[in-house]
Design a protein around this motif. Sequence first.
Motif, PDB file in Angstrom:
ATOM      1  N   PHE A  15      28.832 -11.990  34.996  1.00 45.23           N
ATOM      2  CA  PHE A  15      29.803 -12.885  34.636  1.00 45.23           C
ATOM      3  C   PHE A  15      31.243 -13.156  35.409  1.00 45.23           C
ATOM      4  O   PHE A  15      31.480 -12.016  36.371  1.00 45.23           O
ATOM      5  CB  PHE A  15      30.396 -12.336  33.243  1.00 45.23           C
ATOM      6  N   ASN A  42      32.954  -8.054  32.738  1.00 46.64           N
ATOM      7  CA  ASN A  42      32.332  -7.576  31.403  1.00 46.64           C
ATOM      8  C   ASN A  42      31.621  -6.364  31.387  1.00 46.64           C
ATOM      9  O   ASN A  42      30.696  -5.940  30.884  1.00 46.64           O
ATOM     10  CB  ASN A  42      31.483  -8.862  30.749  1.00 46.64           C
ATOM     11  N   LEU A  43      32.251  -5.560  32.508  1.00 47.03           N
ATOM     12  CA  LEU A  43      31.725  -3.971  32.328  1.00 47.03           C
ATOM     13  C   LEU A  43      32.215  -3.260  31.049  1.00 47.03           C
ATOM     14  O   LEU A  43      33.195  -3.857  30.515  1.00 47.03           O
ATOM     15  CB  LEU A  43      32.423  -3.016  33.641  1.00 47.03           C
ATOM     16  N   PHE A  44      31.669  -2.290  30.556  1.00 48.28           N
ATOM     17  CA  PHE A  44      31.968  -1.932  29.424  1.00 48.28           C
ATOM     18  C   PHE A  44      33.206  -0.884  29.758  1.00 48.28           C
ATOM     19  O   PHE A  44      32.920   0.055  30.422  1.00 48.28           O
ATOM     20  CB  PHE A  44      30.833  -0.840  28.609  1.00 48.28           C
ATOM     21  N   ASN A  45      34.351  -1.026  29.189  1.00 45.10           N
ATOM     22  CA  ASN A  45      35.568  -0.475  29.436  1.00 45.10           C
ATOM     23  C   ASN A  45      35.499   0.856  28.927  1.00 45.10           C
ATOM     24  O   ASN A  45      36.267   1.720  29.489  1.00 45.10           O
ATOM     25  CB  ASN A  45      36.927  -1.199  28.721  1.00 45.10           C
ATOM     26  N   ASN A  46      34.922   1.105  27.858  1.00 46.01           N
ATOM     27  CA  ASN A  46      34.790   2.615  27.296  1.00 46.01           C
ATOM     28  C   ASN A  46      33.732   3.490  27.888  1.00 46.01           C
ATOM     29  O   ASN A  46      33.704   4.637  27.573  1.00 46.01           O
ATOM     30  CB  ASN A  46      34.312   2.740  25.955  1.00 46.01           C
ATOM     31  N   LYS A  47      32.976   2.908  29.029  1.00 44.59           N
ATOM     32  CA  LYS A  47      31.936   3.711  29.790  1.00 44.59           C
ATOM     33  C   LYS A  47      32.182   3.915  31.131  1.00 44.59           C
ATOM     34  O   LYS A  47      32.929   3.080  31.898  1.00 44.59           O
ATOM     35  CB  LYS A  47      30.704   3.014  29.398  1.00 44.59           C
ATOM     36  N   LEU A  97      23.102   2.462  30.453  1.00 40.34           N
ATOM     37  CA  LEU A  97      23.283   2.645  28.960  1.00 40.34           C
ATOM     38  C   LEU A  97      21.825   1.797  28.275  1.00 40.34           C
ATOM     39  O   LEU A  97      20.988   2.213  27.801  1.00 40.34           O
ATOM     40  CB  LEU A  97      24.196   1.975  28.585  1.00 40.34           C
ATOM     41  N   SER A  98      21.501   0.734  29.059  1.00 40.61           N
ATOM     42  CA  SER A  98      20.601  -0.169  28.361  1.00 40.61           C
ATOM     43  C   SER A  98      19.183   0.155  28.836  1.00 40.61           C
ATOM     44  O   SER A  98      18.204   0.365  27.970  1.00 40.61           O
ATOM     45  CB  SER A  98      20.712  -1.630  28.500  1.00 40.61           C
ATOM     46  N   TYR A 144      36.136   4.987  35.661  1.00 39.24           N
ATOM     47  CA  TYR A 144      35.940   3.992  34.578  1.00 39.24           C
ATOM     48  C   TYR A 144      36.280   2.691  35.010  1.00 39.24           C
ATOM     49  O   TYR A 144      36.910   2.629  36.112  1.00 39.24           O
ATOM     50  CB  TYR A 144      37.089   4.346  33.562  1.00 39.24           C
ATOM     51  N   SER A 204      38.430   0.511  34.546  1.00 44.89           N
ATOM     52  CA  SER A 204      39.812   0.373  35.008  1.00 44.89           C
ATOM     53  C   SER A 204      40.534   0.974  36.213  1.00 44.89           C
ATOM     54  O   SER A 204      41.243   0.336  36.945  1.00 44.89           O
ATOM     55  CB  SER A 204      40.758   0.934  33.635  1.00 44.89           C
ATOM     56  N   GLN A 205      39.628   1.744  36.785  1.00 40.52           N
ATOM     57  CA  GLN A 205      39.963   2.526  37.839  1.00 40.52           C
ATOM     58  C   GLN A 205      39.587   1.696  39.326  1.00 40.52           C
ATOM     59  O   GLN A 205      39.626   2.093  40.315  1.00 40.52           O
ATOM     60  CB  GLN A 205      39.519   3.845  38.194  1.00 40.52           C
ATOM     61  N   ARG A 249      24.467  -3.297  37.560  1.00 42.05           N
ATOM     62  CA  ARG A 249      24.159  -2.974  36.008  1.00 42.05           C
ATOM     63  C   ARG A 249      22.863  -4.202  35.473  1.00 42.05           C
ATOM     64  O   ARG A 249      22.040  -3.668  34.706  1.00 42.05           O
ATOM     65  CB  ARG A 249      25.184  -3.342  35.139  1.00 42.05           C
ATOM     66  N   GLY A 270      34.097 -10.728  25.838  1.00 40.93           N
ATOM     67  CA  GLY A 270      33.032 -10.425  27.172  1.00 40.93           C
ATOM     68  C   GLY A 270      32.505  -9.135  26.964  1.00 40.93           C
ATOM     69  O   GLY A 270      31.403  -8.906  27.550  1.00 40.93           O
ATOM     70  N   GLN A 271      33.127  -8.041  26.264  1.00 39.49           N
ATOM     71  CA  GLN A 271      32.389  -6.877  25.919  1.00 39.49           C
ATOM     72  C   GLN A 271      30.860  -7.123  25.274  1.00 39.49           C
ATOM     73  O   GLN A 271      30.007  -6.467  25.472  1.00 39.49           O
ATOM     74  CB  GLN A 271      33.367  -5.965  25.310  1.00 39.49           C
ATOM     75  N   VAL A 290      22.312  -7.349  28.909  1.00 38.34           N
ATOM     76  CA  VAL A 290      21.604  -6.323  29.395  1.00 38.34           C
ATOM     77  C   VAL A 290      20.322  -6.286  27.977  1.00 38.34           C
ATOM     78  O   VAL A 290      19.696  -5.150  28.113  1.00 38.34           O
ATOM     79  CB  VAL A 290      22.221  -5.273  29.661  1.00 38.34           C
ATOM     80  N   MET A 301      20.920  -5.567  24.931  1.00 37.57           N
ATOM     81  CA  MET A 301      20.970  -4.589  23.727  1.00 37.57           C
ATOM     82  C   MET A 301      21.434  -5.732  22.670  1.00 37.57           C
ATOM     83  O   MET A 301      21.674  -6.779  22.596  1.00 37.57           O
ATOM     84  CB  MET A 301      22.288  -4.011  23.983  1.00 37.57           C
ATOM     85  N   ILE A 344      29.878  -0.069  21.804  1.00 31.56           N
ATOM     86  CA  ILE A 344      30.846  -0.843  22.883  1.00 31.56           C
ATOM     87  C   ILE A 344      31.743  -1.090  22.297  1.00 31.56           C
ATOM     88  O   ILE A 344      32.964  -0.836  22.488  1.00 31.56           O
ATOM     89  CB  ILE A 344      30.061  -1.956  23.811  1.00 31.56           C
ATOM     90  N   GLN A 381      35.840   0.951  21.297  1.00 25.38           N
ATOM     91  CA  GLN A 381      37.242   0.154  21.560  1.00 25.38           C
ATOM     92  C   GLN A 381      38.247  -0.260  20.958  1.00 25.38           C
ATOM     93  O   GLN A 381      39.579   0.047  20.639  1.00 25.38           O
ATOM     94  CB  GLN A 381      36.932  -0.738  22.654  1.00 25.38           C
ATOM     95  N   ARG A 386      44.683   4.627  34.170  1.00 25.56           N
ATOM     96  CA  ARG A 386      43.802   5.698  35.058  1.00 25.56           C
ATOM     97  C   ARG A 386      43.610   4.796  36.479  1.00 25.56           C
ATOM     98  O   ARG A 386      42.596   4.990  36.722  1.00 25.56           O
ATOM     99  CB  ARG A 386      42.349   5.847  34.206  1.00 25.56           C
ATOM    100  N   HIS A 387      44.550   4.319  36.864  1.00 26.94           N
ATOM    101  CA  HIS A 387      44.124   3.309  38.193  1.00 26.94           C
ATOM    102  C   HIS A 387      43.965   4.036  39.481  1.00 26.94           C
ATOM    103  O   HIS A 387      44.869   5.249  39.330  1.00 26.94           O
ATOM    104  CB  HIS A 387      45.112   2.131  38.337  1.00 26.94           C
TER     105      HIS A 387
END
Lengths: 255, 236
Positions: free
Chosen positions: A83, A87-92, A100-101, A148, A150-151, A164, B132-133, B140, B142, B151, B155, B235-236
């Motif tokens: 995309f 659209n990476l999973f932010n909580n992973k 994951l998948s 993550y 965000s980093q 991915r 987008g999430q 993929v 799911m 996911i 969040q 956490r940057h």
Amino acid sequence: MIDVIDLHKSFGDNEVLKGINITINQGDKVVVIGPSGSGKSTFLRCLNCMEDATSGKIMYHGVDITDMSVDINVHRQKMGMVFQHFNLFNNKTVIENIMLSPVLVAKKANKKLKRAERKSVREIKAQKREEALALLKRIGLEDKADAYPSQLSGGQKQRVAIVRSLAMNPDVILFDEPTSALDPEMVGEVLDVMKELAEDGMTMVVVTHEMGFAREVGNRILFMDDGKILEEGAPEEIFESPQNPRLKDFLSKVL
Amino acid sequence: MGNFEVKWEAFTRAFVDYGGYKMVLEGLQNTIIIAVLGLIIGIFIGIIIASVEVMPKYRVIPRILDKICQVYVAFFRGTPLVVQLLVGYYVIRPLLGLSISALGSCIIIYGMNSGAYVSEIMRGGINSVDPGQMEGGRSVGMSYLTTMVKIVIPQAVKNILPTLGNEFIALIKDTSIVSFVGANDLYVAFKYIGTNNYEFMVPYLVMALIYIVLVLIITVMIKFTERRLNRSDRRH
């Protein structure tokens, strides 16, 4: 591999796609160009039913995936998508994003095996983790495995997003303006990964504004405007001797 | 203020010597049990209702589920909690032939009530997660449900944690009416203490103080977790 037959798509009264017909073959690198609002992103998103077609068919490996009774998830597993906004999973973490998948799919396949042949969940995870790490190594981000999203920088995020979709071993990957949201100095690193994929023979459909990339990597260029494919051909034909006046106009603006 | 000293003495006698503190502790315990378990049930129900509400509604089953959830939320938001307690305990419980204690009934009813409110909070939380999430997850291969559970909802829960804290405070305060169905809480305990010599001034004052301290402690805990979550965001 993908046959698009008379694809129409409307959002309310606004008809965005007005009858698209095209066949995408194994190993094709199709690059879709055109002015914004021409429907090229919608076309791409219809290919894996991210948008449901209003009418027409999309045959993927001989199955019409616009049919509501088809399990679209099974087909999407073999049809990657990258995309504009990653659209990476932010909580992973990065590695979890990739694993994951594949782990879920492997677990499901595992359940169908005879009891004696089954693997433990731990074995599956270890194996998928290794595969994911190998993929990360390929793009030089193995040290970011436990970071993550965000980093990461934009370019790094997009490379992870490509990996991915690659982790599912797809037959085709759809790229929806993969470099449009990136800072200029990061565009190159993402395009390099895509070029590498192309050299490995991956079937790709790419919507992009990067004309240099289209010329270098694409073997077929589609020019879309106003919801239709107005011209199609090899890069040399499209860029050296465009026929359609609107294509000529478009190229004179972007080149 | 000589009068107050007499009252204070009467209170301490009832509180310490006649075992009033035991009832207060029991009441405090019940208040916290009802609020904590109620919130857990509420979050559970709230997530289910919110998930149904944001589900795409092409097919019949999601539409029916949606209607059921709408009726549920309308009922629990449209009637006073006392009424729900009374109806639950004196109408539904005997009709279904359930033998649940007053405390158990309170936990269930507070949970169901809280579920209606949490669902609204939760829906906001789910909508605050970038669409987008969901697309990333679907791309993929799911399913909608898997992507939601793995996911989107984690969040969403993180986003609404501070608001859930407020819901917890509201629940703590709402527990002050469980004596309507005969469960013991702080009010019952302090009424018992006051009844010893019909001096209610000090007992109810202390009761109010306990509620305030309880709520302040929870507020500080919420602030603390909020700050910790914000730290993990940078956490940057």
